[in-house]
Design an enzyme around this catalytic site. Sequence first.
Site, PDB file in Angstrom:
ATOM      1  N   TYR A 152      10.272 -25.882 -40.068  1.00 46.41           N
ATOM      2  CA  TYR A 152       9.230 -25.032 -39.477  1.00 46.41           C
ATOM      3  C   TYR A 152       9.168 -23.693 -40.208  1.00 46.41           C
ATOM      4  O   TYR A 152       8.108 -23.299 -40.708  1.00 46.41           O
ATOM      5  CB  TYR A 152       9.556 -24.827 -38.002  1.00 46.41           C
ATOM      6  CG  TYR A 152       8.525 -24.039 -37.225  1.00 46.41           C
ATOM      7  CD1 TYR A 152       7.299 -24.600 -36.870  1.00 46.41           C
ATOM      8  CD2 TYR A 152       8.787 -22.729 -36.813  1.00 46.41           C
ATOM      9  CE1 TYR A 152       6.366 -23.877 -36.129  1.00 46.41           C
ATOM     10  CE2 TYR A 152       7.863 -22.002 -36.077  1.00 46.41           C
ATOM     11  CZ  TYR A 152       6.656 -22.582 -35.729  1.00 46.41           C
ATOM     12  OH  TYR A 152       5.734 -21.870 -34.994  1.00 46.41           O
TER      13      TYR A 152
ATOM     14  N   PHE B 253      12.302 -22.960 -18.115  1.00 45.15           N
ATOM     15  CA  PHE B 253      12.873 -22.242 -16.966  1.00 45.15           C
ATOM     16  C   PHE B 253      11.963 -22.373 -15.742  1.00 45.15           C
ATOM     17  O   PHE B 253      12.446 -22.562 -14.614  1.00 45.15           O
ATOM     18  CB  PHE B 253      13.095 -20.754 -17.304  1.00 45.15           C
ATOM     19  CG  PHE B 253      14.292 -20.490 -18.193  1.00 45.15           C
ATOM     20  CD1 PHE B 253      15.078 -21.533 -18.684  1.00 45.15           C
ATOM     21  CD2 PHE B 253      14.649 -19.195 -18.537  1.00 45.15           C
ATOM     22  CE1 PHE B 253      16.184 -21.288 -19.506  1.00 45.15           C
ATOM     23  CE2 PHE B 253      15.747 -18.931 -19.353  1.00 45.15           C
ATOM     24  CZ  PHE B 253      16.509 -19.979 -19.836  1.00 45.15           C
TER      25      PHE B 253
ATOM     26  N   THR C  97      17.907 -12.288 -27.625  1.00 43.69           N
ATOM     27  CA  THR C  97      16.680 -11.697 -27.067  1.00 43.69           C
ATOM     28  C   THR C  97      15.429 -12.331 -27.663  1.00 43.69           C
ATOM     29  O   THR C  97      15.437 -12.860 -28.781  1.00 43.69           O
ATOM     30  CB  THR C  97      16.609 -10.175 -27.342  1.00 43.69           C
ATOM     31  OG1 THR C  97      16.426  -9.967 -28.756  1.00 43.69           O
ATOM     32  CG2 THR C  97      17.852  -9.459 -26.854  1.00 43.69           C
ATOM     33  N   ARG C  98      14.352 -12.244 -26.878  1.00 47.01           N
ATOM     34  CA  ARG C  98      13.007 -12.574 -27.346  1.00 47.01           C
ATOM     35  C   ARG C  98      12.052 -11.578 -26.695  1.00 47.01           C
ATOM     36  O   ARG C  98      12.361 -10.970 -25.686  1.00 47.01           O
ATOM     37  CB  ARG C  98      12.598 -13.999 -26.941  1.00 47.01           C
ATOM     38  CG  ARG C  98      13.403 -15.139 -27.570  1.00 47.01           C
ATOM     39  CD  ARG C  98      13.188 -15.265 -29.059  1.00 47.01           C
ATOM     40  NE  ARG C  98      13.845 -16.435 -29.634  1.00 47.01           N
ATOM     41  CZ  ARG C  98      15.129 -16.469 -30.032  1.00 47.01           C
ATOM     42  NH1 ARG C  98      15.900 -15.401 -29.931  1.00 47.01           N
ATOM     43  NH2 ARG C  98      15.634 -17.578 -30.551  1.00 47.01           N
TER      44      ARG C  98
END
Length: 313
Positions: free
Chosen positions: A146, A192, A211-212
């Site tokens: 990707y 989620f 983190t995002r």
Amino acid sequence: MKRLRILVTGGAGFLGSHLCEKLVHAQHDVICLDNYFTGNKRNVEHLMDYRNFELLRHDITFPVFLEVDQIYNLACPASPVHYQYNAVKTIKTSVMGAINMLGLAKRVKARILQASTSEIYGDPIVHPQPEGYWGHVNPIGIRSCYDEGKRVAETLFFDYHRMNNVDIRVMRIFNTYGPRMHPNDGRVVSNFIVQALKGNDITVYGDGNQTRSFCYVDDLIEGMIRLMNKENFYGPVNIGNPSEFTIKELADLVIKLTNSSSEVIYQPLPSDDPRQRQPDISLAKQALNWEPAVELKEGLEKTIAYFRDNNDC
Ligand code: NAD
Ligand code: UDP
């Protein structure tokens, strides 16, 4: 505004379907092209009755001949689970797809926008990530099909621009979420929410401190259309929401907003999973007068409502 003929590749996917909707409502003639690998006709069925909307089953690794004014090239599986399912096909989609779409743009003199990604920065050492950062990418890992495919696509876009004067736009999209995400595509927000609504365990990979920065789909599509229609500006430009959260914080927020009794469990972190990610959006602000407006809580509430209504959760 002038009525344009617009091709959206990957138009039956999550982002593509929102883009098609906006363009159809703006009275453009929209061709939605998709091979339905991760997309679905259901995502665009509400557009089928519009005379300015057309659906075309096609795989962009093969050439296509269409008369259009603009091309949004979104076709490519975006979730790690899906793009790793057939890694070679993923690279073909990014690279051969880019060549085919750039060839079409060159032939019919269309402007063409590439849906690139924050993944081109890999596991970034510079934080937050500005467009000038060249990235820190593993060329042989499980995400490489990707990441490297998208990097080569960017190279192709700029080479077609330099060599053939193709009118390109390159957009680096950071994690985006919202209604019409595939419920089983494995991305963190959809995972989620589905887990919380079903009362299943919430699967945090690693220690949850990675983190995002999550952007709501409406903001993202607004940025995309602004970029496409900005004159003499080619990018690359980051489009995303700079509000950064740990994955554990996201899990806790989803549990709270769904009133769920689900518990967080910890599972192994997939290899090459970036530790941190946050867009520097100074360029988008300055060049496109764009910045996101929807906060994570508000966007999650809308997304949760969609999954409640549509996915037997
Ligand atoms: P998605 O998987 O929902 O949509 C991709 C669409 O492309 C699907 O409808 C799929 O069937 C189609 N497709 C895949 N391979 C194809 C091929 N060979 N020929 C024709 N169609 C093909 O993903 P999405 O989240 O809507 O992402 C859209 C684009 O944005 C992708 O290019 C992705 O890399 C990019 N992007 C998305 C995000 C995000 O957070 N959603 C982040 C960065 C980049
Ligand atoms: N993730 C997680 N649990 C899940 C799905 C994902 O903890 O059920 C983590 C994943 O390891 C990554 C982050 O959430 O650190 C974002 O994953 P996603 O696949 O949504 O996007 P990407 O890694 O491509 O940014």
